[in-house]
Design an enzyme around this catalytic site. Structure first.
Site, mmCIF file in Angstrom:
data_model
loop_
_atom_site.group_PDB
_atom_site.id
_atom_site.type_symbol
_atom_site.label_atom_id
_atom_site.label_comp_id
_atom_site.label_asym_id
_atom_site.label_seq_id
_atom_site.Cartn_x
_atom_site.Cartn_y
_atom_site.Cartn_z
ATOM 1 N N ASN A 2 -9.984 -0.832 -2.748
ATOM 2 C CA ASN A 2 -8.599 -0.572 -2.358
ATOM 3 C C ASN A 2 -7.698 -1.116 -3.472
ATOM 4 O O ASN A 2 -7.665 -2.319 -3.718
ATOM 5 C CB ASN A 2 -8.338 -1.294 -1.029
ATOM 6 C CG ASN A 2 -6.919 -1.153 -0.516
ATOM 7 O OD1 ASN A 2 -5.986 -0.929 -1.275
ATOM 8 N ND2 ASN A 2 -6.745 -1.315 0.780
ATOM 9 N N CYS A 7 0.820 -1.230 0.000
ATOM 10 C CA CYS A 7 0.000 0.000 0.000
ATOM 11 C C CYS A 7 0.847 1.270 0.000
ATOM 12 O O CYS A 7 0.422 2.310 -0.492
ATOM 13 C CB CYS A 7 -0.932 0.008 1.200
ATOM 14 S SG CYS A 7 -1.961 -1.459 1.257
ATOM 15 N N HIS A 34 -3.995 6.905 1.210
ATOM 16 C CA HIS A 34 -4.167 5.593 0.569
ATOM 17 C C HIS A 34 -5.588 5.118 0.873
ATOM 18 O O HIS A 34 -6.044 5.186 2.018
ATOM 19 C CB HIS A 34 -3.133 4.610 1.121
ATOM 20 C CG HIS A 34 -3.520 3.185 0.926
ATOM 21 N ND1 HIS A 34 -3.835 2.675 -0.314
ATOM 22 C CD2 HIS A 34 -3.669 2.156 1.805
ATOM 23 C CE1 HIS A 34 -4.153 1.398 -0.181
ATOM 24 N NE2 HIS A 34 -4.071 1.059 1.090
HETATM 25 N N1 ACO Z 1 -19.474 -10.066 4.218
HETATM 26 C C1 ACO Z 1 -20.224 -10.432 5.266
HETATM 27 N N2 ACO Z 1 -19.712 -10.780 6.454
HETATM 28 C C2 ACO Z 1 -18.375 -10.753 6.597
HETATM 29 C C3 ACO Z 1 -17.538 -10.394 5.533
HETATM 30 C C4 ACO Z 1 -18.113 -10.052 4.296
HETATM 31 N N3 ACO Z 1 -17.405 -9.682 3.238
HETATM 32 N N4 ACO Z 1 -16.250 -10.482 5.963
HETATM 33 C C5 ACO Z 1 -16.294 -10.861 7.241
HETATM 34 N N5 ACO Z 1 -17.574 -11.038 7.618
HETATM 35 C C6 ACO Z 1 -18.071 -11.459 8.917
HETATM 36 C C7 ACO Z 1 -17.077 -12.305 9.676
HETATM 37 O O1 ACO Z 1 -17.167 -13.648 9.284
HETATM 38 C C8 ACO Z 1 -17.512 -12.099 11.099
HETATM 39 O O2 ACO Z 1 -18.639 -12.877 11.357
HETATM 40 P P1 ACO Z 1 -18.851 -13.579 12.814
HETATM 41 O O3 ACO Z 1 -18.956 -12.430 13.765
HETATM 42 O O4 ACO Z 1 -20.101 -14.342 12.625
HETATM 43 O O5 ACO Z 1 -17.626 -14.396 13.035
HETATM 44 C C9 ACO Z 1 -17.978 -10.635 11.107
HETATM 45 O O6 ACO Z 1 -18.252 -10.294 9.739
HETATM 46 C C10 ACO Z 1 -16.911 -9.694 11.651
HETATM 47 O O7 ACO Z 1 -15.653 -10.073 11.056
HETATM 48 P P2 ACO Z 1 -14.349 -9.255 11.279
HETATM 49 O O8 ACO Z 1 -13.251 -9.787 10.430
HETATM 50 O O9 ACO Z 1 -14.118 -9.120 12.765
HETATM 51 O O10 ACO Z 1 -14.840 -7.915 10.641
HETATM 52 P P3 ACO Z 1 -14.525 -6.447 11.057
HETATM 53 O O11 ACO Z 1 -15.710 -5.861 11.679
HETATM 54 O O12 ACO Z 1 -13.214 -6.327 11.743
HETATM 55 O O13 ACO Z 1 -14.381 -5.826 9.625
HETATM 56 C C11 ACO Z 1 -12.628 -5.160 8.160
HETATM 57 C C12 ACO Z 1 -13.417 -6.334 8.720
HETATM 58 C C13 ACO Z 1 -13.553 -4.314 7.317
HETATM 59 C C14 ACO Z 1 -11.511 -5.694 7.296
HETATM 60 C C15 ACO Z 1 -12.097 -4.385 9.373
HETATM 61 O O14 ACO Z 1 -11.346 -5.216 10.215
HETATM 62 C C16 ACO Z 1 -11.295 -3.227 8.995
HETATM 63 O O15 ACO Z 1 -11.816 -2.205 8.671
HETATM 64 N N6 ACO Z 1 -9.948 -3.394 9.040
HETATM 65 C C17 ACO Z 1 -9.018 -2.432 8.601
HETATM 66 C C18 ACO Z 1 -8.102 -3.060 7.656
HETATM 67 C C19 ACO Z 1 -8.407 -2.700 6.249
HETATM 68 O O16 ACO Z 1 -9.340 -2.064 5.901
HETATM 69 N N7 ACO Z 1 -7.525 -3.150 5.420
HETATM 70 C C20 ACO Z 1 -7.592 -2.808 4.057
HETATM 71 C C21 ACO Z 1 -6.527 -3.457 3.328
HETATM 72 S S1 ACO Z 1 -4.966 -3.253 4.054
HETATM 73 C C22 ACO Z 1 -4.478 -1.709 3.765
HETATM 74 O O17 ACO Z 1 -4.723 -1.168 2.741
HETATM 75 C C23 ACO Z 1 -3.748 -1.022 4.824
#
Ligand code: ACO
Length: 349
Positions: free
Chosen positions: A306, A114, A276
């Site tokens: 992204n 990134c 980013h």
């Molecule tokens: N659709 C539906 N449900 C989903 C999906 C999806 N695509 N993906 C995960 N889930 C579910 C999971 O299975 C989980 O279900 P459960 O509670 O029954 O086990 C629930 O949603 C929560 O999962 P988490 O992985 O804990 O989801 P979170 O709320 O943390 O959101 C996300 C995930 C959006 C990636 C979040 O962690 C985040 O914003 N992270 C920041 C990192 C990021 O955005 N990285 C981008 C790329 S890296 C970079 O560019 C720096």
């Protein structure tokens, strides 16, 4: 000593728009979850065979070169940032050199995910400042769609990423206080494995406690990629999303403030922050933490997802094309990603 300025900028995204709803054919997901967690409404996926990371980079590069008022034959160095190269090796830089029929100039590939474009920009900036080169082509491009896990197993990662490319041409300027004022690069490898694609690689689980028993008797050549690795999804990107979020919202503001501080400036002086496009929630958190207004921050993750190394130049190009960046404006580019690595660049446009 000359400073570098962005003399031309271009972007390219594939025509194929893939909505959140489209993804529900492949995995258990839904539009509401994706929009609420990431802000993404749609992304672009490259044509399977006609569009590669390099061909998208080339299209962006041609526009940047033309806008810089130069030609491919005048480019004296190429820097290409990507995590999704056409070949494992050689890198995309030489494919650009070949396709644009450039002179036998240097071509460097950057693997900083990134932050790749900002690392590439910083390297190019140093070469301009020392007077070594006069026209440097810097490209950030990704074809993520070729390598995402489109099953429900991979949904937390695959819904986030999209394809595209952005490019700039850097040239020297003698105008005082104009162009790239400073660049700032950082890394912390402590969490290298929490946002990573493990295979194909040469690590043989050296850095983790994972057993590697299957390979005890295997010839070296077979250790590179195996059915076991594929069964464990190690050929797809892995991300501990919450851990990435926590670090990103600290390091983004830190590296933006570092750039402003070094130049005796503060957030209120910023005309435009181009973060980013990791996740809209991360950008909004950073904006709020730094007390920036909506007009001071540009986001387009809603349309493109992204695009990793391509996200900063695509957003910069779009903001500029929309007239949101004008001559004399103070623009900050900032990125955070896998490694972890993070970086910023402060530019007087
Ligand atoms: N659709 C539906 N449900 C989903 C999906 C999806 N695509 N993906 C995960 N889930 C579910 C999971 O299975 C989980 O279900 P459960 O509670 O029954 O086990 C629930 O949603 C929560 O999962 P988490 O992985 O804990 O989801 P979170 O709320 O943390 O959101 C996300 C995930 C959006 C990636 C979040 O962690 C985040 O914003 N992270 C920041 C990192 C990021 O955005 N990285 C981008 C790329 S890296 C970079 O560019 C720096």
């Amino acid at each position: 000593m000359p400073q570098s300025k962005i003399a031309g900028i271009g972007m390219y995204v594939p025509q194929n728009v893939v909505t959140n709803q489209d993804l529900t054919q492949y995995m258990d997901t839904n539009d509401a979850w994706i929009q609420e967690r990431t802000g993404i409404k749609e992304r672009r996926y490259a044509h399977r065979t006609d569009e590669t990371t390099t061909t998208m980079g080339l299209e962006a590069a041609k526009i940047a070169i033309e806008r810089a008022g130069t030609t491919a034959q005048d480019i004296d160095f190429v820097v290409f940032a990507t995590l999704s190269p056409d070949y494992y090796f050689p890198g995309c830089g030489v494919l650009v050199q070949r396709a644009l029929k450039m002179k036998e100039v240097g071509a460097l590939d950057i693997r900083n995910q990134c932050s790749g474009f900002l690392y590439a920009l910083s390297v190019a900036d140093q070469f301009i400042k020392t007077g070594m080169y006069k026209n440097i082509l810097v490209i950030g491009a990704e074809k993520h769609s070729f390598g995402l896990d489109f099953s429900t197993r991979g949904r937390n990662v695959s819904v986030i990423f999209g394809d595209g490319a952005g490019a700039v041409v850097l040239q020297p300027t003698e105008e005082k206080g104009a162009g790239i004022l400073s660049t700032h690069l950082h890394s912390d490898g402590e969490s290298a494995e929490i946002l990573a694609m493990y295979n194909p690689g040469t690590h043989a689980n050296h850095w983790t406690d994972e057993p590697y028993a299957d390979f005890d008797d295997a010839p070296i050549a077979q250790m590179f990629m195996s059915h076991q690795m594929i069964d464990h999804a190690q050929n797809f990107p892995f991300m501990d999303g919450p851990a990435v979020f926590k670090k990103a919202v600290v390091k983004f503001p830190e590296v933006i403030l570092e750039a402003l501080d070094q130049n005796g400036l503060s957030p209120k002086d910023l005309n435009m922050l181009i973060p980013h496009q990791a996740n809209l929630r991360i950008s909004q958190f950073v904006q709020q933490k730094m007390g920036l207004t909506d007009d001071q921050v540009y986001n387009n993750i809603q349309q493109y997802g992204n695009t990793t190394a391509a996200s900063v130049p695509i957003a910069l190009c779009e903001a500029w094309e929309q007239g949101k960046i004008k001559s004399g404006d103070l623009v900050c580019l900032a990125a955070f990603g896998s490694g972890f690595t993070w970086a910023s660049a402060l530019i007087r446009w």
